[in-house]
Motif scaffolding. Structure first.
Motif, PDB file in Angstrom:
ATOM      1  N   LEU A  68      31.097 -32.051  69.807  1.00  0.00           N
ATOM      2  CA  LEU A  68      30.672 -32.542  68.494  1.00  0.00           C
ATOM      3  C   LEU A  68      31.031 -31.558  67.392  1.00  0.00           C
ATOM      4  CD1 LEU A  68      27.156 -34.060  69.311  1.00  0.00           C
ATOM      5  CD2 LEU A  68      29.323 -35.256  69.011  1.00  0.00           C
ATOM      6  N   ALA A  69      30.959 -30.265  67.691  1.00  0.00           N
ATOM      7  CA  ALA A  69      31.320 -29.252  66.692  1.00  0.00           C
ATOM      8  C   ALA A  69      32.790 -29.358  66.322  1.00  0.00           C
ATOM      9  CB  ALA A  69      30.996 -27.858  67.221  1.00  0.00           C
ATOM     10  N   HIS A  70      33.643 -29.663  67.294  1.00  0.00           N
ATOM     11  CA  HIS A  70      35.079 -29.814  67.022  1.00  0.00           C
ATOM     12  C   HIS A  70      35.357 -30.996  66.093  1.00  0.00           C
ATOM     13  CE1 HIS A  70      35.972 -27.527  71.003  1.00  0.00           C
ATOM     14  NE2 HIS A  70      35.886 -26.703  69.973  1.00  0.00           N
ATOM     15  N   LEU A  71      34.472 -31.970  66.108  1.00  0.00           N
ATOM     16  CA  LEU A  71      34.608 -33.131  65.220  1.00  0.00           C
ATOM     17  C   LEU A  71      33.894 -32.924  63.879  1.00  0.00           C
ATOM     18  CD1 LEU A  71      34.048 -36.076  67.746  1.00  0.00           C
ATOM     19  CD2 LEU A  71      36.227 -35.214  66.852  1.00  0.00           C
ATOM     20  N   GLY A  72      33.262 -31.781  63.714  1.00  0.00           N
ATOM     21  CA  GLY A  72      32.528 -31.496  62.482  1.00  0.00           C
ATOM     22  C   GLY A  72      31.212 -32.238  62.371  1.00  0.00           C
ATOM     23  N   LEU A  73      30.682 -32.723  63.497  1.00  0.00           N
ATOM     24  CA  LEU A  73      29.453 -33.527  63.469  1.00  0.00           C
ATOM     25  C   LEU A  73      28.203 -32.694  63.725  1.00  0.00           C
ATOM     26  CD1 LEU A  73      30.816 -36.701  65.246  1.00  0.00           C
ATOM     27  CD2 LEU A  73      30.141 -36.504  62.850  1.00  0.00           C
ATOM     28  N   VAL A  74      28.372 -31.481  64.231  1.00  0.00           N
ATOM     29  CA  VAL A  74      27.278 -30.525  64.309  1.00  0.00           C
ATOM     30  C   VAL A  74      27.848 -29.146  63.989  1.00  0.00           C
ATOM     31  CG1 VAL A  74      26.057 -31.835  66.097  1.00  0.00           C
ATOM     32  CG2 VAL A  74      27.534 -29.932  66.766  1.00  0.00           C
ATOM     33  N   LYS A  75      26.943 -28.207  63.704  1.00  0.00           N
ATOM     34  CA  LYS A  75      27.326 -26.820  63.494  1.00  0.00           C
ATOM     35  C   LYS A  75      26.349 -25.937  64.248  1.00  0.00           C
ATOM     36  CE  LYS A  75      28.177 -23.334  59.914  1.00  0.00           C
ATOM     37  NZ  LYS A  75      28.137 -23.053  58.439  1.00  0.00           N
ATOM     38  N   ARG A  76      26.860 -25.066  65.100  1.00  0.00           N
ATOM     39  CA  ARG A  76      26.023 -24.173  65.890  1.00  0.00           C
ATOM     40  C   ARG A  76      25.688 -22.931  65.071  1.00  0.00           C
ATOM     41  NH1 ARG A  76      26.986 -25.316  71.342  1.00  0.00           N
ATOM     42  NH2 ARG A  76      25.148 -24.020  71.716  1.00  0.00           N
ATOM     43  N   VAL A  77      24.413 -22.578  65.001  1.00  0.00           N
ATOM     44  CA  VAL A  77      23.994 -21.390  64.259  1.00  0.00           C
ATOM     45  C   VAL A  77      22.876 -20.682  65.022  1.00  0.00           C
ATOM     46  CG1 VAL A  77      24.624 -22.293  61.987  1.00  0.00           C
ATOM     47  CG2 VAL A  77      22.331 -22.708  62.878  1.00  0.00           C
ATOM     48  N   GLN A  78      22.732 -19.387  64.752  1.00  0.00           N
ATOM     49  CA  GLN A  78      21.640 -18.600  65.315  1.00  0.00           C
ATOM     50  C   GLN A  78      20.701 -18.232  64.180  1.00  0.00           C
ATOM     51  OE1 GLN A  78      21.598 -17.647  68.650  1.00  0.00           O
ATOM     52  NE2 GLN A  78      19.648 -16.583  68.543  1.00  0.00           N
ATOM     53  N   VAL A  79      19.432 -18.624  64.311  1.00  0.00           N
ATOM     54  CA  VAL A  79      18.423 -18.302  63.302  1.00  0.00           C
ATOM     55  C   VAL A  79      17.302 -17.555  64.005  1.00  0.00           C
ATOM     56  CG1 VAL A  79      16.799 -19.194  61.608  1.00  0.00           C
ATOM     57  CG2 VAL A  79      19.003 -20.335  61.939  1.00  0.00           C
ATOM     58  N   ALA A  80      17.120 -16.277  63.633  1.00  0.00           N
ATOM     59  CA  ALA A  80      16.147 -15.424  64.323  1.00  0.00           C
ATOM     60  C   ALA A  80      16.472 -15.450  65.817  1.00  0.00           C
ATOM     61  CB  ALA A  80      14.721 -15.871  64.024  1.00  0.00           C
ATOM     62  N   ASN A  81      15.520 -15.843  66.640  1.00  0.00           N
ATOM     63  CA  ASN A  81      15.781 -15.906  68.081  1.00  0.00           C
ATOM     64  C   ASN A  81      16.055 -17.324  68.570  1.00  0.00           C
ATOM     65  OD1 ASN A  81      15.409 -13.125  68.513  1.00  0.00           O
ATOM     66  ND2 ASN A  81      13.172 -13.398  68.534  1.00  0.00           N
ATOM     67  N   LEU A  82      16.314 -18.236  67.634  1.00  0.00           N
ATOM     68  CA  LEU A  82      16.503 -19.637  67.995  1.00  0.00           C
ATOM     69  C   LEU A  82      17.974 -20.034  67.913  1.00  0.00           C
ATOM     70  CD1 LEU A  82      13.537 -21.326  66.113  1.00  0.00           C
ATOM     71  CD2 LEU A  82      13.676 -20.797  68.548  1.00  0.00           C
ATOM     72  N   ASN A  83      18.428 -20.767  68.933  1.00  0.00           N
ATOM     73  CA  ASN A  83      19.745 -21.384  68.874  1.00  0.00           C
ATOM     74  C   ASN A  83      19.586 -22.746  68.206  1.00  0.00           C
ATOM     75  OD1 ASN A  83      21.308 -19.404  70.282  1.00  0.00           O
ATOM     76  ND2 ASN A  83      20.274 -20.051  72.170  1.00  0.00           N
ATOM     77  N   MET A  84      20.140 -22.857  67.014  1.00  0.00           N
ATOM     78  CA  MET A  84      19.958 -24.055  66.207  1.00  0.00           C
ATOM     79  C   MET A  84      21.231 -24.888  66.164  1.00  0.00           C
ATOM     80  SD  MET A  84      16.808 -23.768  65.140  1.00  0.00           S
ATOM     81  CE  MET A  84      16.781 -25.064  63.897  1.00  0.00           C
ATOM     82  N   VAL A  85      21.041 -26.155  65.926  1.00  0.00           N
ATOM     83  CA  VAL A  85      22.158 -27.076  65.710  1.00  0.00           C
ATOM     84  C   VAL A  85      21.936 -27.739  64.362  1.00  0.00           C
ATOM     85  CG1 VAL A  85      23.342 -29.138  66.534  1.00  0.00           C
ATOM     86  CG2 VAL A  85      22.393 -27.497  68.182  1.00  0.00           C
TER      87      VAL A  85
END
Length: 258
Positions: A222-239
């Motif tokens: 999904l990230a390759h299609l630009g439909l999600v973005k993976r991010v790290q916020v504090a100790n959480l893996n966010m989408v």
């Protein structure tokens, strides 16, 4: 209290369901005459279309139903079948399927499934005490539909053997299907955690039975299609969820491109 949908006693046959689907909007007697089905069967098949979110009532298709009918009126594509199963698994449509996918775990005892479901249903204000065997009937229809070549067996959602209902690695999951389900469960959120995706009822982790590694791979698609973005916020893996269109637009995109 929520009651179970009995479908007039008829199981899932996509060939029969699509006969009614393609005549939808016609008068009941026309449906009976054209399909050769009796009144009860027509009503049961319409109930399936409603629970698949393809019809809104006995006369009108939903917007999703209109889109699917234009592109795949026989429901032969895996994408279309997945849409049907996904919407069928909503708790207010088929609580037995909801329980199987969201509460029963990746392996469940076939012998104990009915009693476990009844206990869960009673605790969630879903009626299970009927004069007729509606509970066993719904469970039987559901499991047969997921393992029957006339319905959804090709999707490999579950297997049944040796008194076990077991989740499988699902087949034919297109990234735009993932995106549709993800954004259908968005509920106004701009981001979601990996843990929520794995544990939230109805979302992509639970629905497809993904573990953390499988989910990670699909989020990369999904990230390759630009439909999600993976991010790290504090100790959480966010989408992050950057798509601002409607989930239906993702269905339209799939059918336009495939």
């Amino acid at each position: 209290m929520q009651t179970l949908h009995e479908y007039q006693g008829f199981g899932v046959s996509l060939r029969e369901i699509t006969q009614v689907f393609n005549l939808f909007g016609a008068e009941k007697q026309v449906l009976i005459n054209e399909t050769g089905f009796g009144d009860n069967k027509v009503r049961g098949l319409i109930d399936y279309l409603k629970d698949f979110n393809l019809a809104s009532n006995t006369k009108e298709l939903t917007k999703l139903g209109e889109e699917v009918k234009k592109a795949d009126k026989r429901l032969v594509e895996d994408f279309s079948k997945w849409l049907c199963v996904y919407h069928w698994s909503a708790c207010d449509h088929n609580p037995a399927l909801f329980y199987l996918l969201n509460c029963a775990g990746n392996v469940a005892s076939l012998a104990g499934f009915q009693e476990a479901f009844k206990l869960w249903a009673s605790a969630n204000d879903i009626q299970t005490n009927y004069k007729k065997p509606y509970v066993t009937g719904l469970i039987s229809k559901t499991l047969k539909a997921l393992t029957d070549t006339e319905a959804f067996e090709k999707l490999r959602l579950i297997s049944i053997g040796n008194d076990r209902i077991e989740r499988l690695d699902p087949y034919g999951v297109h990234p735009l299907l993932l995106a549709y389900i993800l954004y259908d469960n968005r509920r106004g959120r701009q981001s979601i955690t990996i843990t929520e995706l794995l544990e939230e009822p109805g979302n992509i982790g639970k629905f497809f039975g993904y573990n953390a590694n499988s989910l990670d791979n699909r989020l990369n698609d999904l990230a390759h299609l630009g439909l999600v973005k993976r991010v790290q916020v504090a100790n959480l893996n966010m989408v992050e969820l950057p798509f601002n269109g409607s989930p239906l637009a993702l269905v339209e995109k799939y059918y336009a491109e495939n």
